[in-house]
Design a protein around this motif. Sequence first.
Motif, PDB file in Angstrom:
ATOM      1  N   CYS A   7      -2.665   4.153   5.438  1.00 20.39           N
ATOM      2  CA  CYS A   7      -3.624   3.363   4.684  1.00 20.39           C
ATOM      3  C   CYS A   7      -3.564   1.922   5.178  1.00 20.39           C
ATOM      4  O   CYS A   7      -2.480   1.434   5.573  1.00 20.39           O
ATOM      5  CB  CYS A   7      -3.267   3.431   3.201  1.00 20.39           C
ATOM      6  SG  CYS A   7      -4.333   2.473   2.123  1.00 20.39           S
ATOM      7  N   LEU A  57       0.856  -1.182   0.000  1.00 22.14           N
ATOM      8  CA  LEU A  57       0.000   0.000   0.000  1.00 22.14           C
ATOM      9  C   LEU A  57       0.888   1.226   0.000  1.00 22.14           C
ATOM     10  O   LEU A  57       1.757   1.365   0.877  1.00 22.14           O
ATOM     11  CB  LEU A  57      -0.910   0.003   1.224  1.00 22.14           C
ATOM     12  CG  LEU A  57      -1.795  -1.222   1.429  1.00 22.14           C
ATOM     13  CD1 LEU A  57      -2.583  -1.097   2.732  1.00 22.14           C
ATOM     14  CD2 LEU A  57      -2.746  -1.410   0.264  1.00 22.14           C
ATOM     15  N   TRP A  78      -8.363   4.312   6.361  1.00 20.40           N
ATOM     16  CA  TRP A  78      -7.328   5.206   6.846  1.00 20.40           C
ATOM     17  C   TRP A  78      -7.345   5.262   8.370  1.00 20.40           C
ATOM     18  O   TRP A  78      -8.409   5.380   8.983  1.00 20.40           O
ATOM     19  CB  TRP A  78      -7.545   6.621   6.295  1.00 20.40           C
ATOM     20  CG  TRP A  78      -7.402   6.697   4.814  1.00 20.40           C
ATOM     21  CD1 TRP A  78      -8.373   6.531   3.875  1.00 20.40           C
ATOM     22  CD2 TRP A  78      -6.186   6.941   4.095  1.00 20.40           C
ATOM     23  NE1 TRP A  78      -7.842   6.652   2.615  1.00 20.40           N
ATOM     24  CE2 TRP A  78      -6.495   6.911   2.728  1.00 20.40           C
ATOM     25  CE3 TRP A  78      -4.857   7.188   4.469  1.00 20.40           C
ATOM     26  CZ2 TRP A  78      -5.547   7.120   1.731  1.00 20.40           C
ATOM     27  CZ3 TRP A  78      -3.913   7.396   3.490  1.00 20.40           C
ATOM     28  CH2 TRP A  78      -4.252   7.363   2.143  1.00 20.40           C
ATOM     29  N   GLU A 100       0.859   5.359   0.025  1.00 16.57           N
ATOM     30  CA  GLU A 100       0.075   6.576   0.224  1.00 16.57           C
ATOM     31  C   GLU A 100       0.742   7.768  -0.444  1.00 16.57           C
ATOM     32  O   GLU A 100       1.955   7.812  -0.606  1.00 16.57           O
ATOM     33  CB  GLU A 100      -0.082   6.895   1.721  1.00 16.57           C
ATOM     34  CG  GLU A 100      -0.718   5.818   2.558  1.00 16.57           C
ATOM     35  CD  GLU A 100       0.266   5.058   3.396  1.00 16.57           C
ATOM     36  OE1 GLU A 100      -0.103   4.531   4.455  1.00 16.57           O
ATOM     37  OE2 GLU A 100       1.452   4.979   2.972  1.00 16.57           O
ATOM     38  N   CYS A 107      -4.266   6.167  -1.780  1.00 13.35           N
ATOM     39  CA  CYS A 107      -3.557   4.952  -1.416  1.00 13.35           C
ATOM     40  C   CYS A 107      -3.757   3.940  -2.531  1.00 13.35           C
ATOM     41  O   CYS A 107      -4.896   3.517  -2.790  1.00 13.35           O
ATOM     42  CB  CYS A 107      -4.080   4.402  -0.100  1.00 13.35           C
ATOM     43  SG  CYS A 107      -3.437   2.772   0.320  1.00 13.35           S
ATOM     44  N   ARG A 118     -13.471   4.767  -3.017  1.00  9.35           N
ATOM     45  CA  ARG A 118     -12.602   3.698  -3.502  1.00  9.35           C
ATOM     46  C   ARG A 118     -12.881   3.451  -4.975  1.00  9.35           C
ATOM     47  O   ARG A 118     -14.035   3.438  -5.415  1.00  9.35           O
ATOM     48  CB  ARG A 118     -12.851   2.419  -2.702  1.00  9.35           C
ATOM     49  CG  ARG A 118     -11.993   1.229  -3.109  1.00  9.35           C
ATOM     50  CD  ARG A 118     -12.248   0.062  -2.163  1.00  9.35           C
ATOM     51  NE  ARG A 118     -11.508  -1.131  -2.545  1.00  9.35           N
ATOM     52  CZ  ARG A 118     -11.504  -2.265  -1.846  1.00  9.35           C
ATOM     53  NH1 ARG A 118     -12.188  -2.350  -0.714  1.00  9.35           N
ATOM     54  NH2 ARG A 118     -10.812  -3.305  -2.263  1.00  9.35           N
TER      55      ARG A 118
END
Length: 122
Positions: free
Chosen positions: A94, A4, A36, A6, A22, A72
Amino acid sequence: QVQLVESGGGLVQPGGSLRLSCAASGRIFSFYAMGWFRQAPGPGRQRELVAAISGSSTNYADSVKGRFTISRDKNTVYLQMNSLKPEDTAVYYCAADAATVQAMCVRGCDYWGQGTQVTVSS
């Protein structure tokens, strides 16, 4: 292996806005909740959930409701932060977890990002 990453943190004045992103590399199943967390500076401060999303379900900390919006798009999660306050200053992380948005990371997150600093100050 899932990673992940960010981006989008920085310094902003009170009342300003920032958008965090992210991006997940590797395979994140659609049923995974993404979200988050943040950890404010100071001794004893713990990482706290800011917002989480899974499908059409979302969960927000009371302190950010009405100001922050999580969204998302496939394997990328966003956090739009408006009306920022000095108390929003923290490292934002994230996370992804095979859980519901209400139970996200209660037993530890499956994946974490490296964190991005958000500083709200005049």
